[in-house]
Scaffold this active site. Structure first.
Site, PDB file in Angstrom:
ATOM      1  N   ASP A 114     -32.333 -18.751  -9.853  1.00  0.00           N
ATOM      2  CA  ASP A 114     -32.066 -19.173  -8.483  1.00  0.00           C
ATOM      3  C   ASP A 114     -30.968 -18.172  -7.594  1.00  0.00           C
ATOM      4  O   ASP A 114     -29.984 -17.738  -8.006  1.00  0.00           O
ATOM      5  CB  ASP A 114     -30.956 -19.844  -8.013  1.00  0.00           C
ATOM      6  CG  ASP A 114     -30.175 -20.440  -6.396  1.00  0.00           C
ATOM      7  OD1 ASP A 114     -31.597 -20.252  -5.623  1.00  0.00           O
ATOM      8  OD2 ASP A 114     -29.038 -20.776  -6.251  1.00  0.00           O
TER       9      ASP A 114
ATOM     10  N   GLU B 299     -37.016 -19.226  -7.179  1.00  0.00           N
ATOM     11  CA  GLU B 299     -37.599 -19.448  -5.819  1.00  0.00           C
ATOM     12  C   GLU B 299     -38.070 -19.161  -4.887  1.00  0.00           C
ATOM     13  O   GLU B 299     -37.524 -17.502  -4.982  1.00  0.00           O
ATOM     14  CB  GLU B 299     -35.944 -20.190  -5.786  1.00  0.00           C
ATOM     15  CG  GLU B 299     -36.006 -21.160  -4.277  1.00  0.00           C
ATOM     16  CD  GLU B 299     -34.326 -21.416  -3.599  1.00  0.00           C
ATOM     17  OE1 GLU B 299     -34.276 -22.614  -3.821  1.00  0.00           O
ATOM     18  OE2 GLU B 299     -33.763 -20.590  -3.062  1.00  0.00           O
TER      19      GLU B 299
ATOM     20  N   ASP C 105     -25.102 -23.038  -8.341  1.00  0.00           N
ATOM     21  CA  ASP C 105     -26.105 -21.904  -7.909  1.00  0.00           C
ATOM     22  C   ASP C 105     -27.488 -21.685  -9.594  1.00  0.00           C
ATOM     23  O   ASP C 105     -28.115 -22.090  -9.860  1.00  0.00           O
ATOM     24  CB  ASP C 105     -25.755 -20.939  -7.892  1.00  0.00           C
ATOM     25  CG  ASP C 105     -25.077 -20.339  -6.691  1.00  0.00           C
ATOM     26  OD1 ASP C 105     -25.519 -20.646  -5.650  1.00  0.00           O
ATOM     27  OD2 ASP C 105     -23.787 -19.772  -6.688  1.00  0.00           O
TER      28      ASP C 105
END
Length: 173
Positions: A8, A67, A139
């Site tokens: 992430d 992502e 996260d």
């Protein structure tokens, strides 16, 4: 057995999550956050590079899932995020690890069943799927969710591809 590293990306905090897939079973290996404490942006990127490389060296993942970028209102933040993301991708490519990208909505839909799920719902599903005793940091949970998404999507894609190949062979006979 496949080890998947989920990332992430962020210019200040980059989450990572490492899981192992054996058949249909997903197991938690590690997760955490890379915190870049300096205000010097090039040094933040360097810290991301070094730490992601350490995770790769330690766990030797076969797959790297990250992502995708989303459209941000603040252009400066979007540029910094894209640079942090690019650094992580370069580390994977330097280690000859294939890179897969997933949109945030796709990750939420895969884990929770709805693309507009909130962070608490995603965190809860990560904890449930991986049978964790505690919630991971936000996260890190997002990174684990990205890795889980890759496992679910790649399994279904492989199943569909194999089915199509069998049908194609059947028509050729």
């Amino acid at each position: 057995m496949t080890i998947v590293l989920g990332i992430d990306p962020g210019s200040r905090i980059t989450g990572y999550g490492v899981i192992c897939k054996q058949g249909k079973i997903l197991s938690y290996l590690a997760s955490g956050c890379i915190r870049t404490k300096t205000n010097d942006f090039p040094n933040r990127l360097k810290r991301i590079y070094i730490d992601v490389n350490q995770v790769i060296t330690q766990f030797k993942p076969l797959v790297f899932a990250i992502e995708q970028l989303f459209i941000a209102k603040n252009m400066n933040s979007a540029l910094k995020l894209s640079q942090a993301r690019s650094v992580a991708i370069v580390v994977a490519m330097n280690n000859n690890i294939p890179v897969f990208e997933y949109a945030a909505r796709q990750v939420k839909k895969t884990l929770v069943g709805i693309g507009s799920a909130d962070k608490h719902q995603v965190k809860h599903m990560v904890r449930t799927i991986l049978n964790l005793s505690n919630n991971p940091q936000t996260d890190a949970a997002d990174a684990l969710a990205i890795a889980i998404t890759h496992c679910y999507i790649s399994e279904n894609t492989n199943r569909i591809s194999s089915k199509n190949l069998i049908l194609a062979r059947g028509r050729l006979r």
